[in-house]
Scaffold this motif. Structure first.
Motif, PDB file in Angstrom:
ATOM      1  N   ALA A 201      -9.776 -23.066  14.981  1.00  0.00           N
ATOM      2  CA  ALA A 201     -10.296 -21.696  14.919  1.00  0.00           C
ATOM      3  C   ALA A 201      -9.134 -20.713  14.931  1.00  0.00           C
ATOM      4  CB  ALA A 201     -11.216 -21.426  16.098  1.00  0.00           C
ATOM      5  N   PRO A 202      -9.041 -19.838  13.932  1.00  0.00           N
ATOM      6  CA  PRO A 202      -7.914 -18.903  13.874  1.00  0.00           C
ATOM      7  C   PRO A 202      -7.926 -17.924  15.051  1.00  0.00           C
ATOM      8  CG  PRO A 202      -9.090 -18.978  11.779  1.00  0.00           C
ATOM      9  CD  PRO A 202      -9.945 -19.682  12.782  1.00  0.00           C
ATOM     10  N   TRP A 203      -6.752 -17.536  15.493  1.00  0.00           N
ATOM     11  CA  TRP A 203      -6.630 -16.428  16.415  1.00  0.00           C
ATOM     12  C   TRP A 203      -7.111 -15.160  15.701  1.00  0.00           C
ATOM     13  CZ3 TRP A 203      -1.609 -16.348  19.855  1.00  0.00           C
ATOM     14  CH2 TRP A 203      -1.503 -17.550  20.547  1.00  0.00           C
ATOM     15  N   THR A 204      -7.475 -14.139  16.466  1.00  0.00           N
ATOM     16  CA  THR A 204      -7.927 -12.878  15.887  1.00  0.00           C
ATOM     17  C   THR A 204      -7.223 -11.709  16.562  1.00  0.00           C
ATOM     18  OG1 THR A 204      -9.792 -12.704  17.430  1.00  0.00           O
ATOM     19  CG2 THR A 204     -10.215 -13.781  15.300  1.00  0.00           C
ATOM     20  N   LEU A 205      -7.159 -10.596  15.837  1.00  0.00           N
ATOM     21  CA  LEU A 205      -6.505  -9.396  16.355  1.00  0.00           C
ATOM     22  C   LEU A 205      -7.200  -8.160  15.799  1.00  0.00           C
ATOM     23  CD1 LEU A 205      -4.119  -7.963  17.816  1.00  0.00           C
ATOM     24  CD2 LEU A 205      -2.847  -8.153  15.653  1.00  0.00           C
ATOM     25  N   SER A 206      -7.625  -7.265  16.678  1.00  0.00           N
ATOM     26  CA  SER A 206      -8.137  -5.965  16.235  1.00  0.00           C
ATOM     27  C   SER A 206      -6.970  -5.018  16.017  1.00  0.00           C
ATOM     28  CB  SER A 206      -9.090  -5.369  17.277  1.00  0.00           C
ATOM     29  OG  SER A 206     -10.402  -5.845  17.111  1.00  0.00           O
ATOM     30  N   MET A 207      -6.955  -4.415  14.843  1.00  0.00           N
ATOM     31  CA  MET A 207      -5.939  -3.420  14.501  1.00  0.00           C
ATOM     32  C   MET A 207      -6.646  -2.161  14.040  1.00  0.00           C
ATOM     33  SD  MET A 207      -3.124  -5.734  12.434  1.00  0.00           S
ATOM     34  CE  MET A 207      -4.307  -6.632  11.427  1.00  0.00           C
ATOM     35  N   VAL A 208      -5.874  -1.092  13.863  1.00  0.00           N
ATOM     36  CA  VAL A 208      -6.434   0.120  13.282  1.00  0.00           C
ATOM     37  C   VAL A 208      -5.362   0.786  12.435  1.00  0.00           C
ATOM     38  CG1 VAL A 208      -5.901   1.530  15.344  1.00  0.00           C
ATOM     39  CG2 VAL A 208      -7.651   2.293  13.718  1.00  0.00           C
ATOM     40  N   ASP A 209      -5.712   1.056  11.185  1.00  0.00           N
ATOM     41  CA  ASP A 209      -4.828   1.804  10.294  1.00  0.00           C
ATOM     42  C   ASP A 209      -4.634   3.203  10.859  1.00  0.00           C
ATOM     43  OD1 ASP A 209      -4.438   3.799   7.955  1.00  0.00           O
ATOM     44  OD2 ASP A 209      -4.077   1.867   6.984  1.00  0.00           O
ATOM     45  N   VAL A 210      -3.429   3.737  10.730  1.00  0.00           N
ATOM     46  CA  VAL A 210      -3.132   5.050  11.306  1.00  0.00           C
ATOM     47  C   VAL A 210      -4.083   6.116  10.781  1.00  0.00           C
ATOM     48  CG1 VAL A 210      -1.391   5.677   9.573  1.00  0.00           C
ATOM     49  CG2 VAL A 210      -1.232   6.603  11.885  1.00  0.00           C
ATOM     50  N   ARG A 211      -4.557   5.969   9.547  1.00  0.00           N
ATOM     51  CA  ARG A 211      -5.479   6.962   8.983  1.00  0.00           C
ATOM     52  C   ARG A 211      -6.840   6.900   9.665  1.00  0.00           C
ATOM     53  NH1 ARG A 211      -4.060   4.781   3.069  1.00  0.00           N
ATOM     54  NH2 ARG A 211      -4.031   2.907   4.377  1.00  0.00           N
ATOM     55  N   ASP A 212      -7.283   5.696  10.016  1.00  0.00           N
ATOM     56  CA  ASP A 212      -8.521   5.572  10.780  1.00  0.00           C
ATOM     57  C   ASP A 212      -8.324   6.032  12.221  1.00  0.00           C
ATOM     58  OD1 ASP A 212     -10.209   4.635   8.753  1.00  0.00           O
ATOM     59  OD2 ASP A 212      -9.573   2.556   9.056  1.00  0.00           O
ATOM     60  N   ALA A 213      -7.140   5.790  12.770  1.00  0.00           N
ATOM     61  CA  ALA A 213      -6.845   6.281  14.118  1.00  0.00           C
ATOM     62  C   ALA A 213      -6.977   7.801  14.165  1.00  0.00           C
ATOM     63  CB  ALA A 213      -5.451   5.850  14.547  1.00  0.00           C
ATOM     64  N   VAL A 214      -6.457   8.468  13.141  1.00  0.00           N
ATOM     65  CA  VAL A 214      -6.573   9.930  13.059  1.00  0.00           C
ATOM     66  C   VAL A 214      -8.044  10.342  12.979  1.00  0.00           C
ATOM     67  CG1 VAL A 214      -6.169  11.901  11.531  1.00  0.00           C
ATOM     68  CG2 VAL A 214      -4.281  10.366  12.130  1.00  0.00           C
ATOM     69  N   GLN A 215      -8.814   9.623  12.165  1.00  0.00           N
ATOM     70  CA  GLN A 215     -10.236   9.943  12.065  1.00  0.00           C
ATOM     71  C   GLN A 215     -10.915   9.829  13.426  1.00  0.00           C
ATOM     72  OE1 GLN A 215     -14.463   8.145  10.593  1.00  0.00           O
ATOM     73  NE2 GLN A 215     -12.633   7.167   9.760  1.00  0.00           N
TER      74      GLN A 215
END
Length: 355
Positions: free
Chosen positions: A238-252
């Protein structure tokens, strides 16, 4: 209306300044004295730039005068050689001084937005998958503890002085030009080498009782170049997972927390629509850059995933970018004016760069 943005030269800050100007707000951009990245704001002639150390109450009082909103982004992500008390002073008591600055200015603001972190959930050993805003906040490291203390200070000051507020907790923030650095052999080598930092890393619980992760990794990737595409899996595949956020979505997310009526008095996770599996991330890199792909088995599975259900419901937050589209944006570059590059020296996405 004028918005005070702290950390205005940062990965999210400069892009937040641009968004606020586009929405018609006046902006006062607060940067550290002598900030080497302040030049990122030169493109915004209409922005008022003020220099203030987060330890300087007088300078902060001045910065807080005549503003309608405060967006507090400034933080020190990596302690390094910084004394612990100074590190907490920046990340926790800097929030206190800003709140005091607002109070000293009369306390008449529409919203104080504190930008916090998934680091408050003890990301090296997440207490839930996915993490909701009600998950236990027991960080057990310097950065996460300081950010959590900032949240507590904000809530207490808001109650004491009737200050309208909201909190956002970012997943790992990635500027598009940084995205191709992730899911590379050299990137995961750098991350796993954090084990040598002992308890001075926010991921120390990941390494607890796993003394050989770096050695296992090196044995698996010693025949691949540093820029090869690599993801990690558990022993069951089972692959490891990571939540990320693009800087443009962070701004939103920050903008919605600043303006949405439903944000008042609440905290919100801000992340991409779905976490990125290591298998998917490595495939994106392999295909986009024509490099070999390798999946490396680790003795355990690690999943760091944030739920954004609350942000969707209360903020009408809907992220537009996943890891694939981050990489596509990076390949297009900044010629389209989609974002202001991070030029960052800290943060997970700046950990490794292909020389």
């Amino acid at each position: 209306m004028r918005v005070l943005v702290t950390g205005a030269s940062g990965r999210v800050g400069a892009n937040m300044v641009r968004r606020l100007l586009a929405e018609g707000y006046g902006v006062r951009a607060m940067v550290m004295p002598g900030d080497p990245h302040a030049g990122k704001l030169d493109r915004f002639a209409e922005v008022q730039i003020v220099e203030a150390d987060l330890a300087d109450q007088a300078a902060i009082d001045s910065a807080c005068k005549d503003v309608s909103h405060v967006v507090h982004l400034a933080a020190q992500l990596v302690r390094g050689a910084t004394p612990v008390d100074r590190f907490f002073d920046v990340n926790a008591f800097g929030t206190l001084r800003l709140l005091e600055g607002v109070v000293h200015a009369g306390g008449d603001i529409e919203r104080f937005v504190l930008v916090s972190s998934d680091g408050t959930y003890r990301p090296g050993a997440p207490p839930a998958v996915p993490l909701t805003e009600s998950a236990p906040q027991e960080p057990a490291d310097y950065y996460g503890t300081a950010k959590l203390l900032g949240e507590i200070i904000l809530r207490n000051h808001a109650a004491q002085f009737d200050l309208p507020f909201s909190i956002v907790r970012f997943a790992t923030v990635v500027s598009p030009e940084e995205a191709p650095n992730i899911f590379r052999a050299g990137f995961w080598r750098s991350i796993l080498q954090w084990q040598s930092m002992g308890k001075d890393s926010h991921l120390w619980p990941l390494f607890e009782n796993q003394p050989d992760l770096a050695k296992l990794y090196e044995a698996a990737v010693r025949d691949v170049p540093a820029d090869a595409a690599v993801g990690l899996t558990g022993p069951d595949g089972a692959p490891w997972t990571l939540s990320m956020v693009d800087v443009r979505d962070a701004v939103q997310g920050v903008y919605r927390a600043m303006t949405a009526p439903g944000a008042l008095g609440h905290a919100f996770n801000i992340a991409a629509a779905e976490p990125t599996s290591h298998a998917e991330g490595a495939s994106v890199v392999s295909k986009a850059f024509g490099v070999p792909k390798r999946m490396v088995e680790m003795p355990m599975t690690f999943r760091l995933e944030l739920s954004i259900a609350a942000a969707r419901q209360r903020l009408d937050y809907e992220p537009r970018y996943d890891y694939r589209t981050m990489v596509e944006s990076a390949r297009r570059g900044v010629s389209g004016g989609e974002f202001i590059p991070a030029e960052a020296e800290s943060g997970v996405a700046s950990t490794w760069r292909d020389a």
